[in-house]
Design a protein around this motif. Structure first.
Motif, mmCIF file in Angstrom:
data_model
loop_
_atom_site.group_PDB
_atom_site.id
_atom_site.type_symbol
_atom_site.label_atom_id
_atom_site.label_comp_id
_atom_site.label_asym_id
_atom_site.label_seq_id
_atom_site.Cartn_x
_atom_site.Cartn_y
_atom_site.Cartn_z
ATOM 1 N N GLN A 53 -38.400 64.699 -33.966
ATOM 2 C CA GLN A 53 -39.583 63.868 -33.824
ATOM 3 C C GLN A 53 -40.855 64.667 -34.121
ATOM 4 N N HIS A 54 -40.870 65.942 -33.711
ATOM 5 C CA HIS A 54 -42.015 66.801 -34.024
ATOM 6 C C HIS A 54 -42.194 66.926 -35.535
ATOM 7 N N GLN A 55 -41.090 67.081 -36.276
ATOM 8 C CA GLN A 55 -41.172 67.193 -37.726
ATOM 9 C C GLN A 55 -41.776 65.936 -38.337
ATOM 10 N N ILE A 56 -41.398 64.789 -37.799
ATOM 11 C CA ILE A 56 -41.948 63.526 -38.302
ATOM 12 C C ILE A 56 -43.435 63.443 -38.006
ATOM 13 N N ARG A 57 -43.825 63.787 -36.762
ATOM 14 C CA ARG A 57 -45.227 63.681 -36.371
ATOM 15 C C ARG A 57 -46.114 64.653 -37.137
ATOM 16 N N ASN A 284 -43.070 42.311 -11.267
ATOM 17 C CA ASN A 284 -41.633 42.592 -11.233
ATOM 18 C C ASN A 284 -41.088 42.877 -12.628
ATOM 19 N N GLU A 285 -41.693 42.200 -13.650
ATOM 20 C CA GLU A 285 -41.182 42.379 -15.011
ATOM 21 C C GLU A 285 -41.870 43.510 -15.771
ATOM 22 N N THR A 286 -42.787 44.228 -15.131
ATOM 23 C CA THR A 286 -43.420 45.366 -15.785
ATOM 24 C C THR A 286 -42.395 46.477 -15.966
ATOM 25 N N ARG A 287 -42.176 46.882 -17.230
ATOM 26 C CA ARG A 287 -41.155 47.890 -17.518
ATOM 27 C C ARG A 287 -41.746 48.983 -18.405
ATOM 28 N N ILE A 288 -41.941 50.152 -17.818
ATOM 29 C CA ILE A 288 -42.461 51.292 -18.570
ATOM 30 C C ILE A 288 -41.481 51.699 -19.673
ATOM 31 N N GLU A 289 -40.196 51.481 -19.437
ATOM 32 C CA GLU A 289 -39.182 51.899 -20.405
ATOM 33 C C GLU A 289 -39.398 51.281 -21.779
ATOM 34 N N SER A 290 -39.949 50.062 -21.835
ATOM 35 C CA SER A 290 -40.153 49.423 -23.138
ATOM 36 C C SER A 290 -41.182 50.185 -23.963
ATOM 37 N N PHE A 291 -42.228 50.717 -23.301
ATOM 38 C CA PHE A 291 -43.188 51.575 -23.986
ATOM 39 C C PHE A 291 -42.502 52.824 -24.530
ATOM 40 N N VAL A 292 -41.697 53.460 -23.675
ATOM 41 C CA VAL A 292 -41.026 54.702 -24.067
ATOM 42 C C VAL A 292 -40.105 54.451 -25.253
ATOM 43 N N ASN A 293 -39.390 53.351 -25.247
ATOM 44 C CA ASN A 293 -38.473 53.038 -26.350
ATOM 45 C C ASN A 293 -39.214 52.951 -27.678
ATOM 46 N N MET A 295 -42.155 54.431 -28.431
ATOM 47 C CA MET A 295 -42.641 55.766 -28.787
ATOM 48 C C MET A 295 -41.523 56.665 -29.305
ATOM 49 N N GLU A 296 -40.351 56.562 -28.690
ATOM 50 C CA GLU A 296 -39.230 57.379 -29.134
ATOM 51 C C GLU A 296 -38.756 56.954 -30.518
ATOM 52 N N ALA A 297 -38.832 55.662 -30.803
ATOM 53 C CA ALA A 297 -38.369 55.159 -32.107
ATOM 54 C C ALA A 297 -39.372 55.449 -33.215
ATOM 55 N N ILE A 298 -40.677 55.518 -32.866
ATOM 56 C CA ILE A 298 -41.732 55.732 -33.866
ATOM 57 C C ILE A 298 -42.542 56.962 -33.454
ATOM 58 N N GLY A 342 -39.508 45.957 -36.687
ATOM 59 C CA GLY A 342 -38.440 46.171 -35.723
ATOM 60 C C GLY A 342 -38.816 45.879 -34.291
ATOM 61 N N PHE A 343 -40.102 45.596 -34.021
ATOM 62 C CA PHE A 343 -40.534 45.338 -32.649
ATOM 63 C C PHE A 343 -41.403 44.086 -32.642
ATOM 64 N N ASP A 344 -40.809 42.961 -32.341
ATOM 65 C CA ASP A 344 -41.535 41.698 -32.315
ATOM 66 C C ASP A 344 -42.644 41.739 -31.267
ATOM 67 N N GLY A 345 -43.799 41.219 -31.637
ATOM 68 C CA GLY A 345 -44.924 41.177 -30.713
ATOM 69 C C GLY A 345 -45.729 42.450 -30.669
ATOM 70 N N CYS A 346 -45.389 43.448 -31.470
ATOM 71 C CA CYS A 346 -46.121 44.716 -31.502
ATOM 72 C C CYS A 346 -46.860 44.844 -32.829
ATOM 73 N N PHE A 347 -48.072 45.412 -32.779
ATOM 74 C CA PHE A 347 -48.922 45.499 -33.951
ATOM 75 C C PHE A 347 -49.621 46.854 -33.978
ATOM 76 N N PHE A 348 -49.878 47.354 -35.188
ATOM 77 C CA PHE A 348 -50.707 48.545 -35.338
ATOM 78 C C PHE A 348 -52.167 48.169 -35.090
ATOM 79 N N ALA A 349 -52.868 48.997 -34.307
ATOM 80 C CA ALA A 349 -54.262 48.724 -33.978
ATOM 81 C C ALA A 349 -54.986 50.047 -33.762
#
Length: 382
Positions: A53-57, A284-293, A295-298, A342-349
């Motif tokens: 991931q460092h090489q990509i960044r 209850n539905e707040t999930r930090i893991e979705s953010f991490v997923n 970031m790890e993928a991109i 690959g991530f519905d509902g997500c946008f570059f901003a």
């Protein structure tokens, strides 16, 4: 930066690659001797993924050496030839392809270094060893190319990031190719561990609102009982904030939101941090893991922004460079650049709401301007 649909809410209470060779460490103890054997394999896999991931960044996956085909009789590296300052390095891919001649002669010249051919033997004609201008001649095309394969460049000026140009000549043909001079930097790699508790730290800037802050912490603990929480507090009369996995830092009074952010980020030891305001409440539905997923993928992303109630506050910036005397024009547009594949509902901003997951090393490089004290939102005319 990315905007995603993850939500919280406010509380109602207020080819070739340079360097693709293994390194050898001499006269040093390998670091892996301090890791138990049963942990080593898993640790090495995590390290390999972090380095990928460092090489990509850092753009290293695009650091490809491209050789120009012999459109002219000269073959040379078009891009991707990198050297470290003042270290002798073989120039890859140099060759001459031409019809038979009685004598073949090529020359090279540079400005910020010297050229030399390794292991010159008797009968090999090389003029200008360890100088800025070097020439090679021979009656054998094979010998010319053998000597070119041993040609080296050494920068003579110490600079951690600069470039030289090499001029490569044969008869009336001349080509120019760049030599990137760059000191290698040590990659900053975080061990992401095995769960969100070792990946993310929750950061909060507190000022006066202790009742709301305690409600927020309680809501975090519903789903994340062990995640570390760091509170930067510049209240006028600080109160204690206690609990397991909580670090409470008392600042001088009223230093401001961004000063508090800088303090909190400086204490993070995880790969990511989650920024929340002190009057937020996790659902209850707040999930930090979705953010991490995401970031790890991109790995190119520095920040993933979420949603607070129905507010994403995402925008993009349009910049026109203008002229040097008057400067350029920057315009904020309440829109996004493009969907994230690959991530519905997500946008570059370029900007997101004040609820986001940040990559720790990237945010530290930029930081927050402590000149903005209590008004750290969008600047508006009076």
């Amino acid at each position: 930066m990315l905007s995603s649909g993850q939500s919280a809410r406010r509380g109602s209470i207020g080819p070739f690659r340079n360097g693709d060779v293994p390194c050898t460490c001499q006269n040093t103890e390998p670091a892996n001797q301090y890791v138990s054997k049963d942990e080593l394999d898993d640790l090495q896999k995590r390290r390999a993924e972090e380095f990928r991931q460092h090489q990509i960044r850092s753009g290293k996956e695009n650091d490809v050496l491209i050789l120009a085909p012999a459109n002219t009789p000269l073959q040379y590296p078009m891009r991707g030839f990198r050297v470290t300052p003042m270290n002798k390095t073989l120039i890859p891919g140099l060759a001459l392809q031409t019809q038979k001649r009685a004598v073949y002669k090529v020359s090279l010249r540079v400005q910020k270094g010297v050229l030399s051919v390794l292991d010159v033997q008797e009968g090999e004609k090389v003029d200008g060893q360890n100088e800025k201008h070097l020439s090679i001649s021979s009656s054998s095309l094979q010998q010319i190319n053998e000597l070119l394969s041993r040609l080296t460049y050494t920068s003579t000026i110490y600079h951690i990031k600069t470039e030289d140009l090499a001029y490569f000549t044969f008869e009336n043909h001349e080509v120019i190719f760049p030599i990137e001079i760059r000191r290698l930097s040590v990659p900053v790699l975080f061990d992401p561990g095995k769960d969100v508790n070792s990946q993310v730290t929750v950061l909060i800037k507190a000022f006066l609102r202790y009742k709301e802050l305690n409600v927020l912490i309680k809501s975090i603990r519903w789903n994340y009982p062990k995640i570390k929480i760091i509170v930067a507090d510049d209240s006028l009369n600080p109160e204690k904030v206690v609990g397991d996995h909580i670090e409470h830092y008392i600042m001088p009074p009223a230093q401001g939101w961004f000063a508090g952010r800088n303090l909190a980020v400086s204490q993070v030891t995880t790969k990511y941090f989650l920024w929340v305001d002190d009057d937020f409440v996790f659902l209850n539905e707040t999930r930090i893991e979705s953010f991490v997923n995401i970031m790890e993928a991109i790995p190119e992303l520095d920040v993933v922004g979420g949603q607070v109630e129905t507010n994403q506050f995402s925008f993009k910036l349009q910049y026109e460079e203008g002229i040097s005397e008057e400067g350029g024009c920057i315009t904020r547009v309440h829109s996004t650049h493009a969907p994230l594949p690959g991530f519905d509902g997500c946008f570059f901003a370029d900007g997101v709401v004040n609820y986001f997951l940040g990559r720790t090393d990237a945010v530290r490089r930029v930081g927050f301007d402590p000149f903005l004290k209590r008004v750290a939102h969008t600047e508006r005319p009076a």
